[in-house]
Structures are given as structure tokens and as C-alpha cells.
Design a protein around this motif. Sequence first.
Motif, PDB file in Angstrom:
ATOM      1  N   VAL A 142      -3.841 -14.025  -3.656  1.00 16.40           N
ATOM      2  CA  VAL A 142      -4.580 -13.510  -2.496  1.00 16.40           C
ATOM      3  C   VAL A 142      -5.562 -12.415  -2.883  1.00 16.40           C
ATOM      4  O   VAL A 142      -6.338 -11.956  -2.036  1.00 16.40           O
ATOM      5  N   LYS A 143      -5.517 -12.030  -4.145  1.00 15.75           N
ATOM      6  CA  LYS A 143      -6.412 -10.967  -4.595  1.00 15.75           C
ATOM      7  C   LYS A 143      -7.862 -11.372  -4.319  1.00 15.75           C
ATOM      8  O   LYS A 143      -8.230 -12.522  -4.496  1.00 15.75           O
ATOM      9  N   ASP A 144      -8.686 -10.459  -3.900  1.00 10.82           N
ATOM     10  CA  ASP A 144     -10.107 -10.679  -3.568  1.00 10.82           C
ATOM     11  C   ASP A 144     -10.310 -11.404  -2.256  1.00 10.82           C
ATOM     12  O   ASP A 144     -11.456 -11.603  -1.834  1.00 10.82           O
ATOM     13  N   ARG A 145      -9.208 -11.835  -1.586  1.00  8.68           N
ATOM     14  CA  ARG A 145      -9.340 -12.458  -0.277  1.00  8.68           C
ATOM     15  C   ARG A 145      -8.665 -11.648   0.819  1.00  8.68           C
ATOM     16  O   ARG A 145      -9.124 -11.649   1.963  1.00  8.68           O
ATOM     17  N   ILE A 158       0.854  -1.177   0.000  1.00  7.32           N
ATOM     18  CA  ILE A 158       0.000   0.000   0.000  1.00  7.32           C
ATOM     19  C   ILE A 158       0.895   1.233   0.000  1.00  7.32           C
ATOM     20  O   ILE A 158       1.820   1.341   0.813  1.00  7.32           O
ATOM     21  N   THR A 159       0.622   2.138  -0.927  1.00 10.14           N
ATOM     22  CA  THR A 159       1.428   3.354  -1.004  1.00 10.14           C
ATOM     23  C   THR A 159       0.991   4.357   0.059  1.00 10.14           C
ATOM     24  O   THR A 159      -0.008   4.163   0.760  1.00 10.14           O
ATOM     25  N   ASN A 160       1.727   5.455   0.132  1.00  9.72           N
ATOM     26  CA  ASN A 160       1.382   6.494   1.115  1.00  9.72           C
ATOM     27  C   ASN A 160       0.042   7.154   0.783  1.00  9.72           C
ATOM     28  O   ASN A 160      -0.599   7.737   1.661  1.00  9.72           O
ATOM     29  N   THR A 161      -0.400   7.030  -0.473  1.00 10.87           N
ATOM     30  CA  THR A 161      -1.690   7.605  -0.867  1.00 10.87           C
ATOM     31  C   THR A 161      -2.815   6.578  -0.858  1.00 10.87           C
ATOM     32  O   THR A 161      -3.938   6.888  -1.228  1.00 10.87           O
ATOM     33  N   GLY A 162      -2.500   5.340  -0.476  1.00 12.48           N
ATOM     34  CA  GLY A 162      -3.545   4.335  -0.333  1.00 12.48           C
ATOM     35  C   GLY A 162      -3.742   3.414  -1.521  1.00 12.48           C
ATOM     36  O   GLY A 162      -4.640   2.570  -1.500  1.00 12.48           O
ATOM     37  N   THR A 163      -2.923   3.530  -2.544  1.00 11.87           N
ATOM     38  CA  THR A 163      -3.019   2.615  -3.677  1.00 11.87           C
ATOM     39  C   THR A 163      -2.499   1.247  -3.276  1.00 11.87           C
ATOM     40  O   THR A 163      -1.443   1.138  -2.645  1.00 11.87           O
ATOM     41  N   THR A 164      -3.238   0.216  -3.634  1.00  8.15           N
ATOM     42  CA  THR A 164      -2.882  -1.137  -3.202  1.00  8.15           C
ATOM     43  C   THR A 164      -2.594  -2.056  -4.388  1.00  8.15           C
ATOM     44  O   THR A 164      -3.103  -1.854  -5.500  1.00  8.15           O
ATOM     45  N   ARG A 165      -1.775  -3.055  -4.132  1.00 10.43           N
ATOM     46  CA  ARG A 165      -1.502  -4.116  -5.100  1.00 10.43           C
ATOM     47  C   ARG A 165      -1.364  -5.421  -4.349  1.00 10.43           C
ATOM     48  O   ARG A 165      -0.875  -5.437  -3.221  1.00 10.43           O
ATOM     49  N   TYR A 166      -1.768  -6.523  -5.029  1.00  5.67           N
ATOM     50  CA  TYR A 166      -1.799  -7.817  -4.361  1.00  5.67           C
ATOM     51  C   TYR A 166      -1.178  -8.896  -5.231  1.00  5.67           C
ATOM     52  O   TYR A 166      -1.234  -8.849  -6.461  1.00  5.67           O
ATOM     53  N   LEU A 167      -0.656  -9.903  -4.548  1.00 12.48           N
ATOM     54  CA  LEU A 167      -0.262 -11.134  -5.206  1.00 12.48           C
ATOM     55  C   LEU A 167      -1.537 -11.760  -5.780  1.00 12.48           C
ATOM     56  O   LEU A 167      -2.590 -11.730  -5.126  1.00 12.48           O
ATOM     57  N   ASN A 168      -1.447 -12.329  -6.972  1.00 17.11           N
ATOM     58  CA  ASN A 168      -2.655 -12.866  -7.608  1.00 17.11           C
ATOM     59  C   ASN A 168      -3.374 -13.891  -6.744  1.00 17.11           C
ATOM     60  O   ASN A 168      -4.610 -13.942  -6.705  1.00 17.11           O
ATOM     61  N   GLU A 176      -5.952  -7.753   6.381  1.00 14.65           N
ATOM     62  CA  GLU A 176      -7.150  -8.538   6.656  1.00 14.65           C
ATOM     63  C   GLU A 176      -7.181  -9.706   5.692  1.00 14.65           C
ATOM     64  O   GLU A 176      -7.147  -9.517   4.472  1.00 14.65           O
ATOM     65  N   MET A 177      -7.256 -10.900   6.248  1.00 13.54           N
ATOM     66  CA  MET A 177      -7.184 -12.115   5.435  1.00 13.54           C
ATOM     67  C   MET A 177      -8.471 -12.907   5.601  1.00 13.54           C
ATOM     68  O   MET A 177      -8.837 -13.268   6.728  1.00 13.54           O
ATOM     69  N   ASN A 178      -9.143 -13.169   4.503  1.00 13.00           N
ATOM     70  CA  ASN A 178     -10.393 -13.922   4.503  1.00 13.00           C
ATOM     71  C   ASN A 178     -10.260 -15.166   3.631  1.00 13.00           C
ATOM     72  O   ASN A 178      -9.338 -15.275   2.818  1.00 13.00           O
ATOM     73  N   SER A 179     -11.204 -16.072   3.806  1.00 17.78           N
ATOM     74  CA  SER A 179     -11.219 -17.315   3.017  1.00 17.78           C
ATOM     75  C   SER A 179      -9.844 -17.976   3.012  1.00 17.78           C
ATOM     76  O   SER A 179      -9.338 -18.398   1.974  1.00 17.78           O
ATOM     77  N   LEU A 180      -9.266 -18.075   4.179  1.00 16.29           N
ATOM     78  CA  LEU A 180      -7.914 -18.636   4.287  1.00 16.29           C
ATOM     79  C   LEU A 180      -7.910 -20.111   3.902  1.00 16.29           C
ATOM     80  O   LEU A 180      -8.868 -20.848   4.164  1.00 16.29           O
TER      81      LEU A 180
END
Length: 119
Positions: A63-66, A51-61, A81-85
Motif C-alpha cells: 500500500v506504500k505510495d497509495r 503512525i506514532t504519537n510524533t507522526g512517524t509513519t510506516r506502511y505495508l509494502n 486515505e486510500m488512493n488507486s484502490l
Amino acid sequence: QVKLVESGGGLVQPGGSLRLSCVVSGSRFRDITMGWYRQTPGKQRELVARITNTGTTRYLNSVKDRFKISRDNVKNTVYLEMNSLNPEDTAVYYCNIPNPLTNQGLWNWGQGTQVSVSS
């Protein structure tokens, strides 16, 4: 001196949820990009989310959507926050600042927090 303190891990059943926290001290937290990493025995540490200082996020494929990364610039804390582990999420989780070219962590690593997903 920068200090990273991770917490929030534990044992959870498949499909469960956890929320990890990382408190950062000794830096201008609000100005920096933060990342969550994970490592399993015998494997390299991988960057899971940033997460950048402005709130932009990126995810590993995988874990994306979870998973969801967020930050509180007042508390100098970054969350994951981790869901559907699932069992493949079992690892020690760490926070750090990612090198923009290599994704490697730039600071000394904290102790991490263990996440175990098992029935």
C-alpha cells in the motif's frame, strides 16, 4: 474503557479513493501509536499502516505510495486515505494500537468498516 469506532468504507471502482476514520475514546490518544489493519475472510488480520504519537509513519509494502495515515490529536481520530484502490484492497478495515513486537492489536476490536473495490 477504550472504544474504537471506524467509518468511511464503501464500494468503489478500481482506481478510486476512500478516506477512513477511526474515533478513539477512553485513552490518552495523543501519546499512543495507532494503526490501521485489514482482514479478508480466511486470512489473518494484517497491519496496513501505523503512525506514532510524533507522526512517524510506516506502511505495508503493497500500500506504500497509495495509502496515507494521519491523525488529529484534537479530535482523537486517526485517518487512512486510500488512493488507486484495487480489488486486492477489499477487506474489513480496523484501527487499533499495534503491539510493538507482534503488531497484534492491543485493544478490543471495533466493528470495522467494509471496503469493497469492484467494477
